[in-house]
Design a protein around this motif. Sequence first.
Motif, PDB file in Angstrom:
ATOM      1  N   LEU A 143      52.972  29.177  23.379  1.00 60.73           N
ATOM      2  CA  LEU A 143      52.634  28.664  22.054  1.00 60.73           C
ATOM      3  C   LEU A 143      51.780  29.657  21.290  1.00 60.73           C
ATOM      4  CD1 LEU A 143      52.482  26.475  19.885  1.00 60.73           C
ATOM      5  CD2 LEU A 143      50.626  25.399  21.189  1.00 60.73           C
ATOM      6  N   ALA A 144      50.788  30.259  21.963  1.00 56.98           N
ATOM      7  CA  ALA A 144      49.928  31.236  21.305  1.00 56.98           C
ATOM      8  C   ALA A 144      50.732  32.437  20.815  1.00 56.98           C
ATOM      9  CB  ALA A 144      48.829  31.690  22.264  1.00 56.98           C
ATOM     10  N   GLY A 145      51.653  32.919  21.665  1.00 56.05           N
ATOM     11  CA  GLY A 145      52.449  34.073  21.274  1.00 56.05           C
ATOM     12  C   GLY A 145      53.369  33.776  20.103  1.00 56.05           C
ATOM     13  N   ILE A 146      53.999  32.618  20.118  1.00 61.14           N
ATOM     14  CA  ILE A 146      54.897  32.245  19.017  1.00 61.14           C
ATOM     15  C   ILE A 146      54.102  32.031  17.730  1.00 61.14           C
ATOM     16  CG2 ILE A 146      56.382  30.361  18.198  1.00 61.14           C
ATOM     17  CD1 ILE A 146      57.525  30.221  21.058  1.00 61.14           C
ATOM     18  N   THR A 147      52.880  31.553  17.858  1.00 56.88           N
ATOM     19  CA  THR A 147      52.013  31.400  16.682  1.00 56.88           C
ATOM     20  C   THR A 147      51.707  32.758  16.065  1.00 56.88           C
ATOM     21  OG1 THR A 147      51.012  29.394  17.610  1.00 56.88           O
ATOM     22  CG2 THR A 147      49.810  30.513  15.853  1.00 56.88           C
ATOM     23  N   VAL A 148      51.389  33.747  16.903  1.00 52.70           N
ATOM     24  CA  VAL A 148      51.145  35.106  16.399  1.00 52.70           C
ATOM     25  C   VAL A 148      52.397  35.643  15.721  1.00 52.70           C
ATOM     26  CG1 VAL A 148      50.632  37.484  17.079  1.00 52.70           C
ATOM     27  CG2 VAL A 148      49.349  35.604  18.097  1.00 52.70           C
ATOM     28  N   TRP A 149      53.570  35.455  16.348  1.00 51.58           N
ATOM     29  CA  TRP A 149      54.848  35.891  15.750  1.00 51.58           C
ATOM     30  C   TRP A 149      55.030  35.270  14.367  1.00 51.58           C
ATOM     31  CZ3 TRP A 149      59.770  38.246  17.064  1.00 51.58           C
ATOM     32  CH2 TRP A 149      60.834  37.837  16.266  1.00 51.58           C
ATOM     33  N   SER A 150      54.784  33.961  14.266  1.00 49.34           N
ATOM     34  CA  SER A 150      55.065  33.227  13.033  1.00 49.34           C
ATOM     35  C   SER A 150      54.181  33.685  11.880  1.00 49.34           C
ATOM     36  CB  SER A 150      54.879  31.724  13.265  1.00 49.34           C
ATOM     37  OG  SER A 150      55.736  31.268  14.300  1.00 49.34           O
ATOM     38  N   PHE A 151      52.902  33.917  12.151  1.00 46.17           N
ATOM     39  CA  PHE A 151      51.974  34.259  11.078  1.00 46.17           C
ATOM     40  C   PHE A 151      51.917  35.758  10.787  1.00 46.17           C
ATOM     41  CE2 PHE A 151      50.418  29.996  12.099  1.00 46.17           C
ATOM     42  CZ  PHE A 151      50.202  29.480  10.828  1.00 46.17           C
ATOM     43  N   SER A 152      52.593  36.557  11.623  1.00 43.30           N
ATOM     44  CA  SER A 152      52.573  38.011  11.390  1.00 43.30           C
ATOM     45  C   SER A 152      53.944  38.538  11.004  1.00 43.30           C
ATOM     46  CB  SER A 152      52.096  38.732  12.654  1.00 43.30           C
ATOM     47  OG  SER A 152      53.018  38.559  13.719  1.00 43.30           O
ATOM     48  N   ALA A 153      54.873  37.650  10.662  1.00 43.75           N
ATOM     49  CA  ALA A 153      56.237  38.070  10.331  1.00 43.75           C
ATOM     50  C   ALA A 153      56.216  39.149   9.254  1.00 43.75           C
ATOM     51  CB  ALA A 153      57.043  36.860   9.863  1.00 43.75           C
ATOM     52  N   GLY A 154      56.914  40.243   9.529  1.00 42.60           N
ATOM     53  CA  GLY A 154      56.932  41.393   8.622  1.00 42.60           C
ATOM     54  C   GLY A 154      56.131  42.565   9.128  1.00 42.60           C
ATOM     55  N   HIS A 155      55.269  42.330  10.116  1.00 42.60           N
ATOM     56  CA  HIS A 155      54.433  43.392  10.687  1.00 42.60           C
ATOM     57  C   HIS A 155      54.853  43.583  12.143  1.00 42.60           C
ATOM     58  CE1 HIS A 155      51.864  43.216   7.107  1.00 42.60           C
ATOM     59  NE2 HIS A 155      51.909  41.896   7.240  1.00 42.60           N
ATOM     60  N   LEU A 156      55.703  44.566  12.387  1.00 43.28           N
ATOM     61  CA  LEU A 156      56.335  44.721  13.694  1.00 43.28           C
ATOM     62  C   LEU A 156      55.347  44.848  14.847  1.00 43.28           C
ATOM     63  CD1 LEU A 156      58.935  44.948  15.305  1.00 43.28           C
ATOM     64  CD2 LEU A 156      58.953  47.416  14.813  1.00 43.28           C
ATOM     65  N   PRO A 157      54.285  45.665  14.747  1.00 44.16           N
ATOM     66  CA  PRO A 157      53.372  45.774  15.899  1.00 44.16           C
ATOM     67  C   PRO A 157      52.720  44.445  16.275  1.00 44.16           C
ATOM     68  CG  PRO A 157      53.022  47.603  14.375  1.00 44.16           C
ATOM     69  CD  PRO A 157      53.910  46.620  13.674  1.00 44.16           C
ATOM     70  N   VAL A 158      52.334  43.653  15.262  1.00 43.74           N
ATOM     71  CA  VAL A 158      51.691  42.365  15.540  1.00 43.74           C
ATOM     72  C   VAL A 158      52.718  41.370  16.085  1.00 43.74           C
ATOM     73  CG1 VAL A 158      50.224  40.534  14.607  1.00 43.74           C
ATOM     74  CG2 VAL A 158      50.075  42.846  13.671  1.00 43.74           C
ATOM     75  N   MET A 159      53.936  41.419  15.549  1.00 45.97           N
ATOM     76  CA  MET A 159      54.989  40.557  16.082  1.00 45.97           C
ATOM     77  C   MET A 159      55.265  40.901  17.550  1.00 45.97           C
ATOM     78  SD  MET A 159      57.671  40.507  12.867  1.00 45.97           S
ATOM     79  CE  MET A 159      58.777  39.281  13.575  1.00 45.97           C
ATOM     80  N   ALA A 160      55.253  42.187  17.878  1.00 43.78           N
ATOM     81  CA  ALA A 160      55.450  42.613  19.267  1.00 43.78           C
ATOM     82  C   ALA A 160      54.321  42.109  20.153  1.00 43.78           C
ATOM     83  CB  ALA A 160      55.557  44.133  19.350  1.00 43.78           C
ATOM     84  N   LEU A 161      53.089  42.100  19.620  1.00 44.32           N
ATOM     85  CA  LEU A 161      51.958  41.546  20.369  1.00 44.32           C
ATOM     86  C   LEU A 161      52.186  40.063  20.643  1.00 44.32           C
ATOM     87  CD1 LEU A 161      49.081  41.657  21.553  1.00 44.32           C
ATOM     88  CD2 LEU A 161      48.220  41.239  19.223  1.00 44.32           C
ATOM     89  N   GLY A 162      52.662  39.341  19.640  1.00 45.57           N
ATOM     90  CA  GLY A 162      52.963  37.928  19.832  1.00 45.57           C
ATOM     91  C   GLY A 162      54.025  37.722  20.901  1.00 45.57           C
ATOM     92  N   VAL A 163      55.055  38.573  20.900  1.00 54.24           N
ATOM     93  CA  VAL A 163      56.105  38.484  21.909  1.00 54.24           C
ATOM     94  C   VAL A 163      55.534  38.753  23.300  1.00 54.24           C
ATOM     95  CG1 VAL A 163      58.219  39.591  22.739  1.00 54.24           C
ATOM     96  CG2 VAL A 163      57.993  39.007  20.329  1.00 54.24           C
ATOM     97  N   ALA A 164      54.582  39.682  23.399  1.00 55.75           N
ATOM     98  CA  ALA A 164      53.954  39.983  24.695  1.00 55.75           C
ATOM     99  C   ALA A 164      53.206  38.761  25.239  1.00 55.75           C
ATOM    100  CB  ALA A 164      52.999  41.166  24.553  1.00 55.75           C
ATOM    101  N   ILE A 165      52.434  38.102  24.373  1.00 58.99           N
ATOM    102  CA  ILE A 165      51.692  36.902  24.802  1.00 58.99           C
ATOM    103  C   ILE A 165      52.672  35.790  25.176  1.00 58.99           C
ATOM    104  CG2 ILE A 165      50.027  35.144  24.085  1.00 58.99           C
ATOM    105  CD1 ILE A 165      48.908  37.255  22.097  1.00 58.99           C
ATOM    106  N   TRP A 166      53.687  35.617  24.363  1.00 54.08           N
ATOM    107  CA  TRP A 166      54.729  34.629  24.639  1.00 54.08           C
ATOM    108  C   TRP A 166      55.396  34.912  25.982  1.00 54.08           C
ATOM    109  CZ3 TRP A 166      59.755  34.678  21.158  1.00 54.08           C
ATOM    110  CH2 TRP A 166      60.690  33.769  21.666  1.00 54.08           C
ATOM    111  N   GLY A 167      55.697  36.170  26.236  1.00 56.77           N
ATOM    112  CA  GLY A 167      56.341  36.547  27.486  1.00 56.77           C
ATOM    113  C   GLY A 167      55.513  36.185  28.707  1.00 56.77           C
ATOM    114  N   LEU A 168      54.205  36.322  28.627  1.00 56.33           N
ATOM    115  CA  LEU A 168      53.346  35.966  29.759  1.00 56.33           C
ATOM    116  C   LEU A 168      53.534  34.510  30.156  1.00 56.33           C
ATOM    117  CD1 LEU A 168      50.026  37.762  28.724  1.00 56.33           C
ATOM    118  CD2 LEU A 168      51.510  38.385  30.645  1.00 56.33           C
ATOM    119  N   GLY A 169      53.769  33.647  29.166  1.00 55.96           N
ATOM    120  CA  GLY A 169      54.005  32.239  29.471  1.00 55.96           C
ATOM    121  C   GLY A 169      55.431  31.952  29.873  1.00 55.96           C
ATOM    122  N   PHE A 170      56.368  32.610  29.210  1.00 55.37           N
ATOM    123  CA  PHE A 170      57.782  32.375  29.478  1.00 55.37           C
ATOM    124  C   PHE A 170      58.134  32.549  30.952  1.00 55.37           C
ATOM    125  CE2 PHE A 170      61.437  35.129  30.453  1.00 55.37           C
ATOM    126  CZ  PHE A 170      62.469  34.223  30.317  1.00 55.37           C
ATOM    127  N   GLY A 171      57.552  33.575  31.584  1.00 52.05           N
ATOM    128  CA  GLY A 171      57.918  33.882  32.955  1.00 52.05           C
ATOM    129  C   GLY A 171      57.675  32.756  33.938  1.00 52.05           C
TER     130      GLY A 171
END
Length: 374
Positions: free
Chosen positions: A268-296
Amino acid sequence: MIGNFVTGIGLIGPTAMLGELSAGLGVTIREAGLLITFGAVMLCICSPLMSWLTSRIERRHLLLCIIAVVAAANLASAFAPNFAVLLAIRLVMCIAAAPYTPQAAGAVGMLVPPDKRGSSVAYVFLGWTLAAAVGLPLVTFIASRYGWREVYASVCVMSCLSFMLLAWRLPRGLFGAPVDLGTWSSLARNRLVVLLLIITTLQLSGQFAIFTFMAPLLERLAGAGHDAAASVFAIYGACGFLGIMTATRIVDGWGPLNTSILSTSLALAGITVWSFSAGHLPVMALGVAIWGLGFGAITSMQQVRLIMAAPSAGAASVSLNTSMLYVGQAIGSGIGGALFAGGYFHASGFVAMGFLTTALVAIAFSRKMSGRVA
């Protein structure tokens, strides 16, 4: 675990080459996404059905037959002349592959002592995480440079390798408890099992609202090319690998309920970062990283909790959970596809947040029902 890796690539691989499938087959990206949506619907229906029909078959023979069909289906996909044929082949593969994950989890439960069951089941599901960590970047690389047909041919080769390893190492004589109508009835009356299945649906619906169209969303929202998208998939998968390896270390001490709360919160935290940073690739990638930690760890923790909630019906409950995984995939990819086709590229992230928030509330509520089972 390797079998889950192979089937995982076969089932989620199209998400990493939607552009190539769209261009090569003359369909829209949304139509190419139907490979995921319709495949998920078929898997949803067939997971419990095939688990029931195959419950009396010796596990070694069953798993070998499934991987053989997966190999043949990927080989046929490499030569598919059009989208309709490719979709038909995929649906056949989904019917055959549907019981692999629950039966693999059931098989490992027979091979390890009860006190190691949680970490062992999580380890088997590591194959799905590796499919994201290694498989999706590899799919993006091969598809963008050589073509989508070469991807299917490569998965066929990997499936043949998995078949040989299973034949070599999996012991004979693995018979589980037969699944009958009474088993399904008892699970339907178990309120904790029903709640856990709902949680699985919510978790996957939220994630696949973004995940199915992650590559084209990165292109539309942040101008990411093939290599950038492959890098984001790699980050997602690598963090997923780290997340599930951490989960296998802590689950026996923390318990699957607390580990599930942690993993869902990270997603949830990672997807939240993705959602509010849309348009900024490095921050979106950070959100994906946090999301990935939970997804696994999300899926494997659900499987462990279900086995603990109904130990005598572990294979049946895991097959139902697998079915709900695909219900979630179908719902999420369907919503994501509709939003993408309508040009609402930002909206999928907020829809995903809603699903994951609801799932987290439901997990917290399940604590009251689980007692010792947690």
